[in-house]
Design a protein around this motif. Structure first.
Motif, short mmCIF file in Angstrom:
data_model
loop_
_atom_site.label_atom_id
_atom_site.label_comp_id
_atom_site.label_asym_id
_atom_site.label_seq_id
_atom_site.Cartn_x
_atom_site.Cartn_y
_atom_site.Cartn_z
N ILE A 275 52.99 34.85 71.86
CA ILE A 275 53.54 34.43 73.14
C ILE A 275 54.38 33.20 72.88
CG2 ILE A 275 53.04 33.80 75.52
CD1 ILE A 275 50.19 34.96 75.03
N THR A 276 55.63 33.23 73.25
CA THR A 276 56.56 32.16 72.89
C THR A 276 56.34 30.92 73.75
OG1 THR A 276 58.34 32.60 74.47
CG2 THR A 276 58.30 33.94 72.45
N GLU A 277 56.98 29.86 73.31
CA GLU A 277 57.07 28.65 74.11
C GLU A 277 57.74 28.95 75.45
OE1 GLU A 277 60.38 26.42 71.79
OE2 GLU A 277 59.82 28.26 70.78
N GLY A 278 57.54 28.07 76.43
CA GLY A 278 58.15 28.26 77.72
C GLY A 278 59.66 28.35 77.62
N THR A 279 60.24 29.37 78.26
CA THR A 279 61.65 29.70 78.14
C THR A 279 62.25 29.81 79.53
OG1 THR A 279 61.16 30.88 76.09
CG2 THR A 279 63.26 31.38 77.16
N GLN A 280 63.25 28.99 79.82
CA GLN A 280 63.75 28.92 81.19
C GLN A 280 64.58 30.16 81.56
OE1 GLN A 280 64.20 26.06 79.19
NE2 GLN A 280 66.37 25.84 78.74
N PRO A 281 64.39 30.65 82.80
CA PRO A 281 65.15 31.81 83.27
C PRO A 281 66.49 31.45 83.88
CG PRO A 281 63.52 31.21 84.91
CD PRO A 281 63.35 30.24 83.76
N VAL B 89 64.64 36.23 66.55
CA VAL B 89 63.21 35.91 66.58
C VAL B 89 62.39 37.19 66.64
CG1 VAL B 89 61.37 34.74 67.86
CG2 VAL B 89 63.66 33.71 67.74
N ALA B 90 62.76 38.10 67.54
CA ALA B 90 62.03 39.36 67.67
C ALA B 90 62.06 40.15 66.37
CB ALA B 90 62.61 40.18 68.82
N ASP B 91 63.22 40.18 65.72
CA ASP B 91 63.33 40.91 64.45
C ASP B 91 62.40 40.31 63.40
OD1 ASP B 91 65.21 42.57 65.55
OD2 ASP B 91 66.94 41.63 64.57
N ALA B 92 62.33 38.98 63.34
CA ALA B 92 61.47 38.33 62.35
C ALA B 92 60.00 38.64 62.61
CB ALA B 92 61.71 36.82 62.36
N VAL B 93 59.62 38.64 63.86
CA VAL B 93 58.23 38.94 64.22
C VAL B 93 57.90 40.40 63.92
CG1 VAL B 93 56.62 39.13 66.16
CG2 VAL B 93 58.06 37.10 65.91
N HIS B 94 58.81 41.30 64.28
CA HIS B 94 58.56 42.71 64.03
C HIS B 94 58.52 43.04 62.54
CE1 HIS B 94 60.31 43.55 68.29
NE2 HIS B 94 59.02 43.29 68.34
N GLU B 95 59.35 42.38 61.77
CA GLU B 95 59.33 42.60 60.33
C GLU B 95 57.99 42.20 59.72
OE1 GLU B 95 62.66 40.44 58.82
OE2 GLU B 95 64.12 41.76 59.82
N GLY B 96 57.32 41.23 60.34
CA GLY B 96 56.00 40.81 59.87
C GLY B 96 54.86 41.58 60.50
N GLY B 97 55.18 42.60 61.29
CA GLY B 97 54.16 43.43 61.89
C GLY B 97 53.60 42.92 63.21
N GLY B 98 54.25 41.91 63.80
CA GLY B 98 53.77 41.36 65.06
C GLY B 98 54.54 41.85 66.26
N HIS B 99 54.13 41.35 67.44
CA HIS B 99 54.75 41.71 68.72
C HIS B 99 55.05 40.42 69.48
CE1 HIS B 99 53.18 45.73 67.86
NE2 HIS B 99 52.03 45.13 67.59
N LEU B 100 56.17 40.41 70.22
CA LEU B 100 56.66 39.19 70.85
C LEU B 100 56.70 39.33 72.36
CD1 LEU B 100 57.94 36.40 69.92
CD2 LEU B 100 60.14 37.44 70.50
N PHE B 101 56.02 38.40 73.06
CA PHE B 101 56.14 38.26 74.50
C PHE B 101 56.80 36.91 74.76
CE2 PHE B 101 53.92 41.98 75.17
CZ PHE B 101 53.51 42.20 76.48
#
Length: 358
Positions: free
Chosen positions: A55-61, A86-98
Protein backbone atom coordinates in the motif's frame (compact mmCIF):
# COMPACT_ATOMS: atom_id res chain seq x y z
CA UNK A 1 8.93 -16.10 13.37
CA UNK A 2 7.47 -19.46 12.54
CA UNK A 3 3.84 -18.83 13.43
CA UNK A 4 1.92 -20.91 10.91
CA UNK A 5 -0.97 -18.43 10.68
CA UNK A 6 1.33 -15.68 9.39
CA UNK A 7 2.45 -17.77 6.44
CA UNK A 8 -0.92 -18.98 5.23
CA UNK A 9 -1.95 -17.83 1.73
CA UNK A 10 -4.92 -15.49 1.40
CA UNK A 11 -7.24 -14.36 -1.41
CA UNK A 12 -7.72 -10.56 -1.37
CA UNK A 13 -10.13 -9.36 -4.03
CA UNK A 14 -8.53 -10.41 -7.32
CA UNK A 15 -5.19 -11.13 -5.69
CA UNK A 16 -3.68 -14.32 -4.34
CA UNK A 17 -1.30 -13.46 -1.50
CA UNK A 18 1.37 -15.87 -0.34
CA UNK A 19 1.22 -14.77 3.31
CA UNK A 20 -0.47 -12.37 5.73
CA UNK A 21 2.05 -9.52 5.74
CA UNK A 22 1.72 -6.26 3.81
CA UNK A 23 3.45 -2.89 3.49
CA UNK A 24 1.68 -0.16 5.45
CA UNK A 25 1.30 3.25 3.77
CA UNK A 26 4.04 5.64 4.92
CA UNK A 27 4.65 9.19 3.71
CA UNK A 28 8.28 9.54 2.55
CA UNK A 29 8.27 12.88 0.61
CA UNK A 30 10.52 11.68 -2.21
CA UNK A 31 8.36 12.54 -5.24
CA UNK A 32 9.46 15.14 -7.76
CA UNK A 33 8.26 18.73 -7.31
CA UNK A 34 5.33 18.14 -9.67
CA UNK A 35 4.21 15.06 -7.72
CA UNK A 36 5.61 12.48 -10.12
CA UNK A 37 7.26 9.49 -8.42
CA UNK A 38 10.74 8.97 -9.85
CA UNK A 39 13.15 6.07 -10.26
CA UNK A 40 14.11 6.12 -6.56
CA UNK A 41 10.48 5.62 -5.55
CA UNK A 42 10.20 2.68 -7.94
CA UNK A 43 13.33 1.17 -6.43
CA UNK A 44 11.99 1.60 -2.89
CA UNK A 45 8.75 -0.23 -3.56
CA UNK A 46 10.41 -2.82 -5.77
CA UNK A 47 12.80 -3.69 -2.94
CA UNK A 48 9.81 -4.58 -0.75
CA UNK A 49 7.81 -6.57 -3.31
CA UNK A 50 8.09 -9.76 -1.25
CA UNK A 51 5.58 -8.25 1.18
CA UNK A 52 2.94 -9.20 -1.38
CA UNK A 53 0.43 -6.40 -0.85
CA UNK A 54 2.14 -2.99 -0.96
CA UNK A 55 0.00 0.00 0.00
CA UNK A 56 1.68 3.19 -1.14
CA UNK A 57 2.22 6.44 0.68
CA UNK A 58 -0.64 8.92 0.60
CA UNK A 59 -1.12 10.15 -2.98
CA UNK A 60 -3.17 13.24 -3.74
CA UNK A 61 -6.07 12.99 -6.21
CA UNK A 62 -5.84 16.70 -7.07
CA UNK A 63 -3.85 19.86 -6.44
CA UNK A 64 -6.25 20.74 -3.62
CA UNK A 65 -5.51 17.37 -2.07
CA UNK A 66 -1.83 18.07 -1.46
CA UNK A 67 -0.72 19.00 2.02
CA UNK A 68 3.02 18.34 2.23
CA UNK A 69 5.99 19.01 -0.02
CA UNK A 70 7.16 16.30 -2.41
CA UNK A 71 4.20 13.99 -1.93
CA UNK A 72 3.08 12.11 -5.06
CA UNK A 73 -0.03 12.73 -7.11
CA UNK A 74 -2.11 10.49 -9.35
CA UNK A 75 -4.10 12.86 -11.53
CA UNK A 76 -1.86 13.89 -14.47
CA UNK A 77 -0.37 11.90 -17.37
CA UNK A 78 3.08 12.46 -15.85
CA UNK A 79 1.92 10.97 -12.56
CA UNK A 80 0.55 7.93 -14.36
CA UNK A 81 3.85 7.35 -16.13
CA UNK A 82 5.76 7.64 -12.87
CA UNK A 83 3.47 5.20 -11.07
CA UNK A 84 3.69 2.77 -14.00
CA UNK A 85 7.42 2.39 -13.26
CA UNK A 86 6.60 1.72 -9.61
CA UNK A 87 3.93 -0.85 -10.49
CA UNK A 88 6.29 -2.57 -12.93
CA UNK A 89 9.01 -2.81 -10.27
CA UNK A 90 6.60 -4.29 -7.74
CA UNK A 91 5.16 -6.76 -10.22
CA UNK A 92 8.60 -7.87 -11.35
CA UNK A 93 9.29 -8.77 -7.71
CA UNK A 94 6.07 -10.75 -7.45
CA UNK A 95 4.13 -8.17 -5.44
CA UNK A 96 0.89 -6.23 -5.87
CA UNK A 97 0.39 -2.46 -5.61
CA UNK A 98 -2.50 -0.51 -4.09
CA UNK A 99 -2.17 3.28 -4.37
CA UNK A 100 -3.47 5.10 -1.30
CA UNK A 101 -5.62 8.08 -2.32
CA UNK A 102 -5.16 10.84 0.24
CA UNK A 103 -6.87 14.23 0.12
CA UNK A 104 -5.53 16.17 3.11
CA UNK A 105 -8.35 18.70 3.30
CA UNK A 106 -7.52 21.38 5.85
CA UNK A 107 -4.15 19.80 6.79
CA UNK A 108 -2.30 21.91 4.26
CA UNK A 109 -0.63 25.24 3.63
CA UNK A 110 -0.73 27.31 0.43
CA UNK A 111 3.08 27.29 0.24
CA UNK A 112 3.02 23.49 -0.14
CA UNK A 113 0.61 23.26 -3.07
CA UNK A 114 1.11 23.91 -6.79
CA UNK A 115 -1.65 26.55 -6.94
CA UNK A 116 -1.02 28.22 -3.51
CA UNK A 117 -4.72 28.39 -2.73
CA UNK A 118 -6.47 28.24 0.62
CA UNK A 119 -7.03 24.66 1.87
CA UNK A 120 -10.53 23.17 1.65
CA UNK A 121 -12.48 21.35 4.35
CA UNK A 122 -15.99 20.37 5.46
CA UNK A 123 -16.13 23.58 7.53
CA UNK A 124 -14.04 26.73 7.89
CA UNK A 125 -12.30 25.53 11.05
CA UNK A 126 -8.52 25.51 11.35
CA UNK A 127 -6.82 22.57 13.10
CA UNK A 128 -4.78 24.90 15.31
CA UNK A 129 -1.47 23.36 14.33
CA UNK A 130 1.75 24.19 12.52
CA UNK A 131 3.09 22.31 9.53
CA UNK A 132 6.40 22.18 7.68
CA UNK A 133 6.70 24.41 4.59
CA UNK A 134 9.65 25.28 2.35
CA UNK A 135 10.38 28.29 4.59
CA UNK A 136 9.96 26.43 7.88
CA UNK A 137 7.05 25.73 10.24
CA UNK A 138 3.94 27.84 9.67
CA UNK A 139 0.48 27.94 11.21
CA UNK A 140 -2.10 26.09 9.14
CA UNK A 141 -4.59 28.70 7.90
CA UNK A 142 -8.35 28.60 8.23
CA UNK A 143 -9.67 26.45 5.36
CA UNK A 144 -12.47 27.28 2.98
CA UNK A 145 -15.70 25.33 3.42
CA UNK A 146 -16.55 23.18 0.41
CA UNK A 147 -19.93 23.85 -1.17
CA UNK A 148 -22.24 20.91 -1.85
CA UNK A 149 -21.43 21.20 -5.56
CA UNK A 150 -17.70 21.22 -4.80
CA UNK A 151 -18.09 18.05 -2.73
CA UNK A 152 -19.39 16.35 -5.86
CA UNK A 153 -16.34 17.67 -7.73
CA UNK A 154 -14.04 16.16 -5.09
CA UNK A 155 -15.82 12.81 -5.44
CA UNK A 156 -15.12 13.09 -9.17
CA UNK A 157 -11.46 13.75 -8.42
CA UNK A 158 -11.26 10.57 -6.37
CA UNK A 159 -12.93 8.65 -9.20
CA UNK A 160 -10.46 10.04 -11.73
CA UNK A 161 -7.50 9.28 -9.46
CA UNK A 162 -8.63 5.68 -9.01
CA UNK A 163 -8.95 5.24 -12.76
CA UNK A 164 -5.52 6.82 -13.20
CA UNK A 165 -3.99 4.38 -10.70
CA UNK A 166 -5.38 1.43 -12.63
CA UNK A 167 -4.16 2.99 -15.88
CA UNK A 168 -0.70 3.12 -14.31
CA UNK A 169 -0.80 -0.63 -13.68
CA UNK A 170 -1.72 -0.60 -10.00
CA UNK A 171 -3.78 -3.52 -8.73
CA UNK A 172 -6.12 -1.31 -6.74
CA UNK A 173 -6.47 1.74 -4.50
CA UNK A 174 -6.93 2.41 -0.81
CA UNK A 175 -9.22 5.27 0.18
CA UNK A 176 -7.61 7.21 3.03
CA UNK A 177 -10.45 8.03 5.42
CA UNK A 178 -8.16 8.21 8.45
CA UNK A 179 -5.41 10.11 10.26
CA UNK A 180 -6.98 13.55 10.30
CA UNK A 181 -7.33 14.10 6.55
CA UNK A 182 -10.35 15.23 4.50
CA UNK A 183 -12.60 12.17 4.79
CA UNK A 184 -11.79 11.85 8.48
CA UNK A 185 -12.56 15.55 8.90
CA UNK A 186 -16.08 14.95 7.59
CA UNK A 187 -16.54 12.20 10.19
CA UNK A 188 -15.35 14.32 13.10
CA UNK A 189 -17.91 16.63 14.79
CA UNK A 190 -15.30 19.18 15.84
CA UNK A 191 -14.19 19.69 12.22
CA UNK A 192 -17.57 19.27 10.54
CA UNK A 193 -20.14 21.90 11.56
CA UNK A 194 -22.18 21.62 8.35
CA UNK A 195 -25.95 21.90 8.45
CA UNK A 196 -26.63 20.28 5.06
CA UNK A 197 -26.79 16.55 4.21
CA UNK A 198 -23.04 16.19 4.86
CA UNK A 199 -23.11 17.26 8.53
CA UNK A 200 -24.94 16.99 11.80
CA UNK A 201 -26.03 13.39 12.29
CA UNK A 202 -23.93 10.23 12.31
CA UNK A 203 -25.48 9.31 8.97
CA UNK A 204 -24.79 12.69 7.39
CA UNK A 205 -21.17 12.87 8.56
CA UNK A 206 -20.57 9.44 6.99
CA UNK A 207 -22.21 10.36 3.69
CA UNK A 208 -19.14 11.82 1.95
CA UNK A 209 -16.95 8.81 2.80
CA UNK A 210 -19.60 6.40 1.56
CA UNK A 211 -20.14 8.34 -1.67
CA UNK A 212 -16.39 8.39 -2.38
CA UNK A 213 -16.25 4.63 -1.85
CA UNK A 214 -19.28 4.07 -4.05
CA UNK A 215 -17.80 6.16 -6.86
CA UNK A 216 -14.44 4.40 -6.78
CA UNK A 217 -15.98 0.93 -6.55
CA UNK A 218 -18.15 1.78 -9.55
CA UNK A 219 -15.14 3.10 -11.49
CA UNK A 220 -12.58 0.33 -10.92
CA UNK A 221 -14.44 -2.48 -9.14
CA UNK A 222 -15.16 -3.04 -5.46
CA UNK A 223 -12.65 -5.90 -5.42
CA UNK A 224 -9.89 -3.41 -6.27
CA UNK A 225 -10.96 -0.89 -3.62
CA UNK A 226 -9.85 -0.85 0.03
CA UNK A 227 -10.46 1.79 2.69
CA UNK A 228 -8.55 2.90 5.77
CA UNK A 229 -10.15 4.29 8.93
CA UNK A 230 -8.72 5.36 12.31
CA UNK A 231 -11.50 5.66 14.91
CA UNK A 232 -10.76 8.20 17.66
CA UNK A 233 -7.34 9.01 16.23
CA UNK A 234 -6.65 12.60 17.39
CA UNK A 235 -4.43 13.62 14.47
CA UNK A 236 -4.90 16.91 12.66
CA UNK A 237 -6.70 18.49 15.61
CA UNK A 238 -9.65 16.10 15.40
CA UNK A 239 -11.76 15.13 18.40
CA UNK A 240 -14.47 12.56 17.66
CA UNK A 241 -16.01 12.63 21.10
CA UNK A 242 -16.37 9.99 23.80
CA UNK A 243 -16.13 6.24 23.29
CA UNK A 244 -19.84 5.75 22.63
CA UNK A 245 -19.91 8.58 20.08
CA UNK A 246 -16.97 7.05 18.23
CA UNK A 247 -18.54 3.61 18.29
CA UNK A 248 -21.85 4.93 16.95
CA UNK A 249 -20.15 6.80 14.10
CA UNK A 250 -17.92 3.97 12.98
CA UNK A 251 -20.37 1.11 13.43
CA UNK A 252 -22.71 2.96 11.11
CA UNK A 253 -19.96 3.82 8.64
CA UNK A 254 -18.48 0.32 8.51
CA UNK A 255 -21.94 -1.24 8.26
CA UNK A 256 -22.76 0.88 5.23
CA UNK A 257 -19.37 0.31 3.61
CA UNK A 258 -19.75 -3.43 4.17
CA UNK A 259 -22.68 -3.39 1.73
CA UNK A 260 -20.25 -2.38 -1.05
CA UNK A 261 -18.20 -5.59 -0.64
CA UNK A 262 -14.87 -3.76 -0.91
CA UNK A 263 -11.59 -5.67 -1.07
CA UNK A 264 -10.61 -4.80 2.49
CA UNK A 265 -11.05 -2.66 5.58
CA UNK A 266 -7.77 -1.26 6.96
CA UNK A 267 -8.02 -0.15 10.60
CA UNK A 268 -5.38 2.07 12.20
CA UNK A 269 -6.22 0.82 15.65
CA UNK A 270 -5.94 2.62 18.98
CA UNK A 271 -7.01 -0.30 21.15
CA UNK A 272 -10.82 -0.48 21.34
CA UNK A 273 -10.97 -4.20 20.61
CA UNK A 274 -14.72 -4.29 21.20
CA UNK A 275 -15.19 -1.84 18.33
CA UNK A 276 -12.69 -3.74 16.17
CA UNK A 277 -14.57 -6.95 16.86
CA UNK A 278 -17.83 -5.33 15.74
CA UNK A 279 -16.20 -4.39 12.44
CA UNK A 280 -15.02 -7.95 12.03
CA UNK A 281 -18.53 -9.26 12.62
CA UNK A 282 -20.08 -7.29 9.73
CA UNK A 283 -17.22 -6.92 7.28
CA UNK A 284 -17.55 -9.44 4.42
CA UNK A 285 -13.95 -9.51 3.20
CA UNK A 286 -10.44 -8.91 4.53
CA UNK A 287 -9.61 -6.86 7.61
CA UNK A 288 -6.15 -5.28 7.96
CA UNK A 289 -5.02 -3.97 11.34
CA UNK A 290 -2.13 -1.64 12.21
CA UNK A 291 -1.26 -0.82 15.83
CA UNK A 292 1.34 1.68 17.03
CA UNK A 293 4.18 0.22 19.06
CA UNK A 294 3.57 -3.38 18.09
CA UNK A 295 6.67 -5.45 18.77
CA UNK A 296 8.09 -8.20 16.62
CA UNK A 297 6.55 -10.92 18.77
CA UNK A 298 3.13 -9.25 18.50
CA UNK A 299 2.90 -9.07 14.71
CA UNK A 300 0.71 -12.15 14.46
CA UNK A 301 -1.43 -11.46 17.56
CA UNK A 302 -4.43 -9.92 15.77
CA UNK A 303 -4.51 -12.76 13.23
CA UNK A 304 -4.40 -15.39 15.97
CA UNK A 305 -7.12 -13.51 17.88
CA UNK A 306 -9.38 -13.53 14.81
CA UNK A 307 -9.38 -9.73 14.55
CA UNK A 308 -7.35 -9.44 11.34
CA UNK A 309 -6.52 -11.34 8.18
CA UNK A 310 -3.48 -9.30 7.15
CA UNK A 311 -0.94 -7.29 9.15
CA UNK A 312 0.62 -4.28 7.37
CA UNK A 313 4.12 -3.44 8.61
CA UNK A 314 5.43 0.11 8.94
CA UNK A 315 8.80 0.85 10.50
CA UNK A 316 9.92 -2.81 10.32
CA UNK A 317 9.39 -2.83 6.55
CA UNK A 318 10.81 0.66 6.09
CA UNK A 319 14.16 -0.32 7.64
CA UNK A 320 14.24 -3.90 6.32
CA UNK A 321 13.59 -4.30 2.58
CA UNK A 322 13.81 -8.07 3.14
CA UNK A 323 11.55 -8.09 6.19
CA UNK A 324 9.69 -11.19 5.01
CA UNK A 325 12.88 -13.25 4.89
CA UNK A 326 14.08 -11.85 8.20
CA UNK A 327 10.84 -12.81 9.91
CA UNK A 328 10.81 -16.27 8.33
CA UNK A 329 14.34 -16.97 9.54
CA UNK A 330 14.23 -15.08 12.84
CA UNK A 331 17.10 -12.90 11.63
CA UNK A 332 17.97 -9.64 13.41
CA UNK A 333 16.34 -6.43 12.17
CA UNK A 334 17.84 -3.13 11.06
CA UNK A 335 16.91 -0.14 13.19
CA UNK A 336 14.99 2.67 11.53
CA UNK A 337 16.78 6.01 11.15
CA UNK A 338 14.17 8.64 12.15
CA UNK A 339 16.22 11.51 10.70
CA UNK A 340 15.68 10.27 7.12
CA UNK A 341 11.96 9.54 7.21
CA UNK A 342 10.76 12.58 5.29
CA UNK A 343 12.44 13.96 2.19
CA UNK A 344 15.97 13.58 0.88
CA UNK A 345 17.45 10.95 -1.39
CA UNK A 346 18.53 7.34 -1.13
CA UNK A 347 19.84 7.63 2.45
CA UNK A 348 17.31 6.02 4.77
CA UNK A 349 15.11 5.20 1.79
CA UNK A 350 16.69 2.63 -0.50
CA UNK A 351 20.02 1.97 1.21
CA UNK A 352 19.01 -0.17 4.18
CA UNK A 353 21.13 -3.35 4.11
CA UNK A 354 19.70 -6.77 3.30
CA UNK A 355 20.72 -10.13 4.67
CA UNK A 356 23.96 -11.52 3.28
CA UNK A 357 23.92 -15.23 2.52
CA UNK A 358 27.07 -17.07 3.52
Amino acid sequence: MNSSSLWQPFALGRLELAHRLALAPMTRNRANADGTPGELVAEYYGQRAALGLLITEGTQPSADGQGYVNTPGIYTPEHIEGWRKVADAVHEGGGHLFVQLMHVGRTSHPDNTPHHRQPVAPSAIAPGQDMHTPTGPQQIPVPRELSAAEIQDVIGEFRHAAASAIAAGADGVEIHAANGYLLHQFLSPNANHRTDVYGGSVENRARFVIEVAQAIAEEIGADRTGIRISPAFPLGGLDEGDTESVRAQYRYLVGELAKLNLAYLHVHHLGDDELLGSFRAVWPSAVLVVRYGRGRDQIVSDIDAGLADIVPLGRFALANPDIVERLRTDAPLNEMDPTTLYGGGAAGFTDYPVLTLV
